[in-house]
Design an enzyme around this catalytic site. Structure first.
Site, PDB file in Angstrom:
ATOM      1  N   ALA A 194     -27.294  73.124 -64.231  1.00  0.00           N
ATOM      2  CA  ALA A 194     -26.160  72.771 -63.512  1.00  0.00           C
ATOM      3  C   ALA A 194     -24.899  73.049 -63.904  1.00  0.00           C
ATOM      4  CB  ALA A 194     -26.302  71.434 -62.826  1.00  0.00           C
ATOM      5  N   ARG A 213     -18.487  81.851 -55.344  1.00  0.00           N
ATOM      6  CA  ARG A 213     -18.565  82.220 -54.048  1.00  0.00           C
ATOM      7  C   ARG A 213     -18.516  80.931 -53.027  1.00  0.00           C
ATOM      8  NH1 ARG A 213     -23.628  85.479 -53.592  1.00  0.00           N
ATOM      9  NH2 ARG A 213     -24.048  84.902 -55.896  1.00  0.00           N
ATOM     10  N   GLY A 253     -25.167  82.011 -69.694  1.00  0.00           N
ATOM     11  CA  GLY A 253     -26.555  82.528 -69.099  1.00  0.00           C
ATOM     12  C   GLY A 253     -27.506  81.365 -69.348  1.00  0.00           C
ATOM     13  N   ASP A 287     -28.611  73.801 -57.987  1.00  0.00           N
ATOM     14  CA  ASP A 287     -28.241  74.266 -56.709  1.00  0.00           C
ATOM     15  C   ASP A 287     -29.396  74.875 -55.754  1.00  0.00           C
ATOM     16  OD1 ASP A 287     -29.048  76.425 -58.053  1.00  0.00           O
ATOM     17  OD2 ASP A 287     -26.961  77.594 -58.076  1.00  0.00           O
ATOM     18  N   ARG A 333     -18.070  47.417 -35.520  1.00  0.00           N
ATOM     19  CA  ARG A 333     -17.492  47.640 -37.124  1.00  0.00           C
ATOM     20  C   ARG A 333     -18.535  46.731 -37.967  1.00  0.00           C
ATOM     21  NH1 ARG A 333     -11.415  47.077 -36.575  1.00  0.00           N
ATOM     22  NH2 ARG A 333     -11.508  47.109 -38.834  1.00  0.00           N
ATOM     23  N   ALA A 375     -12.803  41.044 -18.988  1.00  0.00           N
ATOM     24  CA  ALA A 375     -12.199  42.643 -19.428  1.00  0.00           C
ATOM     25  C   ALA A 375     -10.922  42.310 -20.106  1.00  0.00           C
ATOM     26  CB  ALA A 375     -12.130  43.446 -18.070  1.00  0.00           C
ATOM     27  N   TYR A 428      -4.823  38.602 -36.943  1.00  0.00           N
ATOM     28  CA  TYR A 428      -3.984  38.979 -37.679  1.00  0.00           C
ATOM     29  C   TYR A 428      -2.604  38.788 -37.329  1.00  0.00           C
ATOM     30  CZ  TYR A 428      -2.612  42.478 -41.065  1.00  0.00           C
ATOM     31  OH  TYR A 428      -2.138  42.993 -42.310  1.00  0.00           O
ATOM     32  N   SER A 461     -10.344  37.268 -17.470  1.00  0.00           N
ATOM     33  CA  SER A 461      -9.620  38.681 -18.095  1.00  0.00           C
ATOM     34  C   SER A 461      -8.425  38.595 -18.452  1.00  0.00           C
ATOM     35  CB  SER A 461      -9.790  39.540 -16.683  1.00  0.00           C
ATOM     36  OG  SER A 461     -11.033  39.798 -16.494  1.00  0.00           O
TER      37      SER A 461
END
Ligand code: UD1
Ligand code: CA
Length: 456
Positions: free
Chosen positions: A9, A15, A78, A102, A332, A379, A386, A404
């Site tokens: 590696a 490329r 090499g 690879d 989240r 709604a 915060y 709402s």
């Protein structure tokens, strides 16, 4: 029998045209080298040595958790030179397995078959027949079909270039023999490199037979040299995973438009997944889960009979059985929904728990909140968690109804079965069972005149 796996590696990967060392580029969000490592980790009685060089610090840092010997090849002279750096890692009685960092899709079974072909008088070589073998070392055989040597493309004679059997670079051999041949490698060739492939001719001279085997598919042994090849292997990998899921009882409306960058640890049956769904990290999906188009799910646990409609983003969340999410919902981290919860469109929930049967159906932000069972949140309700410096919790007890467009300014508790009138800004705890509202009284002005445009 002890196995020493050497993963090469150190190469640059010019490329790729990238600041990032090639082996840190990712398939399914996992570095190429990690794929090779994870596969070889599954071999019994195996120690892994990684030859690194290009991008040394970044490679070591990124992959510091791998259980491997790291050997630095300062100059990349090499593949033979790379293996020479590992002399101290190789014992005479080991079977040495050479892999490339690879080549990410190589299968364990292919490697096990290769290793089984190694003995004191045999070397095992993985070869592949290629429609276009350009760039590959060619496997040269004598009239009886015995392998005699590997010739690199740049050193090949015209008739040798016609050979379609290519060298994958992957081989396995006894340690003592390999060390002997490594010591004899020269670099008198077209590229001035120390070729590992030269050990084949040396083996033949020492009466060691070269036993070849081939992988089930060419894709298994394809390396990544540029981003086109990277994208090809990503698709191959994803399609393989999709096939495994379908075999396990999942309906994928289009397996070509489904990605897992991670895993599904627990998988139910009769799951239906629409197009362009992305699953990341570690997840669990229950029975009869339905996932709508364009949904992203990461590190989450989804219970039985959950329906997730289109365009949801679900990250580190737990969704209880029978719940209904979306479309366009965002869950989240640290969201925990109990059974039969409804989360509708344009609702964002963070670090909050919602008990069974509660509904938050439209346009809300619920953060740092404990929501009881049987709650209905109207709604446009926002928890103001915060103050610009600190975060505070909101508690909404069982059976609450919130009208709402309400703001709940935390820290605040809404008592059991309370009702909050629409349009309220709630800054103090509210009593159980009562209606609380904070609203300017509505007035009507009878003799009011609309402004009138002046004619010009
Ligand atoms: C090599 C083989 C070729 C084979 C081909 C398959 C040799 C001489 N040639 O050629 O027969 O068909 O792979 O893809 O072995 N590496 C190092 N240090 C080095 C040089 C290479 O770690 O000094 C690593 C590279 O990072 C790469 C692997 O060895 O993972 C192969 O190197 P690469 O330069 O791609 O070899 P090829 O010239 O393509
Ligand atoms: Ca290569």
């Amino acid at each position: 029998m002890k196995i020493t796996t050497i993963i090469l590696a150190a190469g640059k990967g010019t490329r790729m045209r990238s600041e990032l060392p090639k082996i840190l580029h990712k398939v399914a969000n996992r570095p190429l080298l990690q794929h090779v490592y994870d596969m070889s980790q599954q071999l019994d009685n195996n120690t892994i040595t990684i030859v690194y060089g290009h991008g040394a610090d970044l490679v070591r840092n990124t992959l510091k958790d791998l259980d491997a010997n790291w050997v630095e090849q300062k100059q990349q002279l090499g593949t033979g030179h790379a293996v020479q750096q590992c002399k101290e890692q190789i014992s005479d009685d080991d079977t040495v397995l050479i892999l490339y960092g690879d080549v990410p899709l190589l299968k364990l079974g292919t490697v096990q078959q290769l290793i089984a072909n190694v003995s004191h008088n045999t070397l095992a070589l993985l070869t592949v027949n290629l429609e276009n073998p350009t760039g590959y070392g060619r496997i040269v055989r004598d009239k009886s079909g015995k392998v005699t040597k590997i010739v690199e493309e740049k050193d090949a004679a015209p008739d040798e270039k016609l050979i379609i059997e290519g060298n994958t670079g992957i081989l396995a051999v006894q340690g003592g023999q390999l060390k002997k041949w490594l010591a004899q490698l020269g670099n008198n060739n077209a590229q001035g490199e120390y070729y590992l492939t030269d050990v084949i001719e040396m083996a033949v001279a020492d009466k060691v037979d070269v036993i070849t085997s081939q992988p089930d598919t060419v894709d298994e042994v394809l390396g990544v040299n540029n981003r086109v090849q990277l994208s090809h292997l990503e698709r191959v990998y994803q399609l393989e995973q999709a096939q495994v899921l379908m075999e396990q009882g999942v309906t994928l409306l289009d397996p070509a438009r489904f990605d897992i960058r991670g895993s599904i640890e627990t998988l139910g049956i009769d799951i239906i997944i629409d197009v362009n769904v992305i699953i990341e990290g570690k997840n669990s999906l229950g029975n009869n889960v339905k996932i709508g188009a364009n949904t992203q799910i990461k590190n989450s646990v989804i219970g039985d009979d959950v329906e997730i409609l289109a365009n949801c983003v679900i990250d580190n969340a737990v969704i209880g059985a029978g719940s209904k999410i979306g479309p366009f919902a965002r869950l989240r981290p640290e969201t925990e929904l109990a059974d039969h919860v409804h989360i509708g469109n344009f609702v964002e929930i963070k670090k909050s728990s919602v008990a069974s049967g509660s509904k938050i159906n439209h346009l809300s932000y619920i953060g740092d909140t404990t929501v009881g069972s049987g709650v209905n949140i109207g709604a446009g309700t926002i928890t103001c968690n915060y103050d610009g410096a600190n975060k505070f919790r909101t508690v909404i007890e069982d059976g609450v109804f919130i009208g709402s467009d309400t703001q709940l300014v935390a820290p605040v508790t809404i008592g059991k079965n309370a009702t909050i009138g629409a349009g309220s800004t709630i800054t103090k705890d509210t009593p159980e069972n009562q209606l609380t509202l904070s609203r300017v009284k509505q007035v009507s002005i009878a003799d009011w005149q609309r402004p009138i445009k002046q004619e010009k």
